[in-house]
Design a protein around this motif. Sequence first.
Motif, PDB file in Angstrom:
ATOM      1  N   UNK A 288       0.811  -1.215   0.000  1.00 36.78           N
ATOM      2  CA  UNK A 288       0.000   0.000   0.000  1.00 36.78           C
ATOM      3  C   UNK A 288       0.844   1.264   0.000  1.00 36.78           C
ATOM      4  N   UNK A 289       2.084   1.184   0.452  1.00 40.12           N
ATOM      5  CA  UNK A 289       2.909   2.402   0.522  1.00 40.12           C
ATOM      6  C   UNK A 289       3.397   2.804  -0.868  1.00 40.12           C
ATOM      7  N   UNK A 290       3.732   4.087  -0.984  1.00 44.76           N
ATOM      8  CA  UNK A 290       4.267   4.573  -2.258  1.00 44.76           C
ATOM      9  C   UNK A 290       5.622   3.929  -2.531  1.00 44.76           C
ATOM     10  N   UNK A 291       5.816   3.522  -3.759  1.00 41.75           N
ATOM     11  CA  UNK A 291       7.088   2.925  -4.159  1.00 41.75           C
ATOM     12  C   UNK A 291       7.618   3.665  -5.378  1.00 41.75           C
ATOM     13  N   UNK A 292       8.930   3.863  -5.393  1.00 44.60           N
ATOM     14  CA  UNK A 292       9.562   4.550  -6.516  1.00 44.60           C
ATOM     15  C   UNK A 292       9.508   3.660  -7.755  1.00 44.60           C
ATOM     16  N   UNK A 293       9.660   4.238  -8.943  1.00 46.50           N
ATOM     17  CA  UNK A 293       9.690   3.415 -10.161  1.00 46.50           C
ATOM     18  C   UNK A 293      10.724   2.300 -10.095  1.00 46.50           C
ATOM     19  N   UNK A 294      11.874   2.570  -9.495  1.00 49.86           N
ATOM     20  CA  UNK A 294      12.903   1.538  -9.388  1.00 49.86           C
ATOM     21  C   UNK A 294      12.422   0.359  -8.543  1.00 49.86           C
ATOM     22  N   UNK A 295      11.700   0.661  -7.461  1.00 50.68           N
ATOM     23  CA  UNK A 295      11.177  -0.413  -6.608  1.00 50.68           C
ATOM     24  C   UNK A 295      10.092  -1.210  -7.330  1.00 50.68           C
ATOM     25  N   UNK A 296       9.228  -0.514  -8.074  1.00 49.81           N
ATOM     26  CA  UNK A 296       8.164  -1.197  -8.808  1.00 49.81           C
ATOM     27  C   UNK A 296       8.760  -2.145  -9.842  1.00 49.81           C
ATOM     28  N   UNK A 297       9.745  -1.649 -10.582  1.00 53.13           N
ATOM     29  CA  UNK A 297      10.387  -2.471 -11.617  1.00 53.13           C
ATOM     30  C   UNK A 297      11.070  -3.684 -10.989  1.00 53.13           C
ATOM     31  N   UNK A 298      11.780  -3.481  -9.878  1.00 51.63           N
ATOM     32  CA  UNK A 298      12.488  -4.592  -9.234  1.00 51.63           C
ATOM     33  C   UNK A 298      11.514  -5.657  -8.738  1.00 51.63           C
ATOM     34  N   UNK A 299      10.393  -5.224  -8.126  1.00 50.27           N
ATOM     35  CA  UNK A 299       9.408  -6.189  -7.614  1.00 50.27           C
ATOM     36  C   UNK A 299       8.777  -6.991  -8.751  1.00 50.27           C
ATOM     37  N   UNK A 300       8.435  -6.318  -9.842  1.00 50.45           N
ATOM     38  CA  UNK A 300       7.803  -7.016 -10.962  1.00 50.45           C
ATOM     39  C   UNK A 300       8.796  -7.944 -11.663  1.00 50.45           C
ATOM     40  N   UNK A 301      10.035  -7.506 -11.758  1.00 52.67           N
ATOM     41  CA  UNK A 301      11.065  -8.358 -12.388  1.00 52.67           C
ATOM     42  C   UNK A 301      11.247  -9.650 -11.608  1.00 52.67           C
ATOM     43  N   UNK A 302      11.205  -9.564 -10.276  1.00 52.95           N
ATOM     44  CA  UNK A 302      11.363 -10.766  -9.448  1.00 52.95           C
ATOM     45  C   UNK A 302      10.157 -11.698  -9.607  1.00 52.95           C
ATOM     46  N   UNK A 303       8.957 -11.135  -9.707  1.00 52.81           N
ATOM     47  CA  UNK A 303       7.766 -11.965  -9.861  1.00 52.81           C
ATOM     48  C   UNK A 303       7.717 -12.659 -11.218  1.00 52.81           C
ATOM     49  N   UNK A 304       8.104 -11.939 -12.271  1.00 57.84           N
ATOM     50  CA  UNK A 304       7.995 -12.486 -13.621  1.00 57.84           C
ATOM     51  C   UNK A 304       9.225 -13.281 -14.043  1.00 57.84           C
ATOM     52  N   UNK A 305      10.326 -13.109 -13.306  1.00 59.74           N
ATOM     53  CA  UNK A 305      11.596 -13.747 -13.669  1.00 59.74           C
ATOM     54  C   UNK A 305      11.982 -13.387 -15.111  1.00 59.74           C
ATOM     55  N   UNK A 306      11.707 -12.133 -15.479  1.00 59.22           N
ATOM     56  CA  UNK A 306      11.956 -11.647 -16.829  1.00 59.22           C
ATOM     57  C   UNK A 306      12.361 -10.179 -16.766  1.00 59.22           C
ATOM     58  N   UNK A 307      13.012  -9.662 -17.814  1.00 62.03           N
ATOM     59  CA  UNK A 307      13.377  -8.244 -17.830  1.00 62.03           C
ATOM     60  C   UNK A 307      12.141  -7.340 -17.790  1.00 62.03           C
ATOM     61  N   UNK A 308      12.206  -6.310 -16.965  1.00 59.82           N
ATOM     62  CA  UNK A 308      11.118  -5.335 -16.816  1.00 59.82           C
ATOM     63  C   UNK A 308      11.750  -3.947 -16.807  1.00 59.82           C
ATOM     64  N   UNK A 309      11.047  -2.965 -17.379  1.00 61.22           N
ATOM     65  CA  UNK A 309      11.563  -1.593 -17.391  1.00 61.22           C
ATOM     66  C   UNK A 309      10.408  -0.604 -17.364  1.00 61.22           C
TER      67      UNK A 309
END
Length: 498
Positions: A136-157
Amino acid sequence: MIVRRLLALPSWATDVRVLAGQSGLDRPLETVRATLDAGDEPGRGELLVLARELRGTDWQLDALLRRGADSGAAGLLLPELEPLAATRMLADRLAMPLLVTAARPLDLLVEARLMLAAPDLDRANLVLATHRALGERLRSPEEVVAALRELLRSPVALLDDRGEPLAGELASAARVRVDEPVPQRVDLDDRVLLAHPALLGGPVLWVAAELSGADAARADVVPPALAVAAGAVQRWLLANRLELERDARSRTALLGDLLRVDGEPGADLRRRAADAGWRLGGWHVGLRIGVSPTVDTVARTTEVVRALRAEQIAAVVVEHGDGWTGWVTFDQEPTAERVRTLAGRLRAAHKTLRRTLGAHLGVGRPHPRPDGLAATIAEATDAARLAATRPESGHFLHVDQLGMAQLLLEWTRTDTFEPAARALVAPLRDAPGDLVRTLAAYLDAESSIAETAAVLGVHRNTVAARIARVEQLLDVDLSRPDDRLALHLASRAITLDD
């Protein structure tokens, strides 16, 4: 459903290897069934899971593979073992996927059956996992990209409105159609590119992912997770924008108060300037960057600061009217050489900004103390206003370039000078190559071939050839000061009049 899609499930992607029959991964998959008997008969669209190890029975596996190929089965999953090379070759020839695992086959079977029974379950699980990862907390674009990259196990930007990465990396980022702000899927030779826009009333940003291998078969599951991530980016942008606008209003108000002060600022104004990190002492060189009224100056301030820092310019930059007002402060009175160096760096930063902002820039002279700050900013503002109408100077002017020359140019606008000026450069006007404008830009640039080429947007060899042609047509030597002055005034008068 196809076998490749099954291999994209989290447990299958982690615990299952494709041993042979790679070319059959697109076989239709209808069900997954467990068996203890290698002599079983697999049905059409069925992936058979052998629930026990088989030793010394490669001939049975060969027979099972043949029966599966004949019946249109989807493939075969074995407990961890290494069949004979001949068995693997047979699977390749029959295009029958031969899969092996060190995990418990029945656990994999349960996950597969859940997916087959409820195709939306994987999608829902991924969306839920994305919500949990971002929280629920605000996350920077870098944090959003890192979290999604870990979930998808694929490059995210996260991409900007030109398709350039702001966070993360993506090999095929340029394939996103940035002028179409809708969810996108681009099928490439060996991967799938997915992108979702983050819209907030300004430049469109994109959350994009690149799925390859077995993960590419999961492309229909990922878009809702990208939408969740785009929403997280939007929330961060909104909060950040509110903060930027609040700071911008504060900076603009402080600058206005400083410019209105007649004499030494009071204690409260000095404290506010100190809180903002602005130095009032020392020597200041003002700068003014003007842009079109349609430009969102608050949103583009970071871009301006980045361009200045790239040229090692530590300037204060304030959103002010249709553009930005700023200044550079020196501890001591800067030498003429230091001012020229600063002006050169500002010109380089200005060239960078013109690629995206179409800015015009003016630079003032050095002045000391707080009252000098107002003076140099006023000079820079006047220079910027002149620069806006001077394409031949690259829409850049330093007040030191004006001085007496500006007074002389006022005289060149008289009725007595203009006919003489036109007669002087008449041989150039009908010659090809825009020689009058080239001559004016060349003399404005202090006879620099490279700078003239940059201002005109042509090759330096083209400028050199044009200047040689000017000297030939007019029978002058531009290395002589008198010739340069006369031609500078004449060409300036004509270009201003035209």
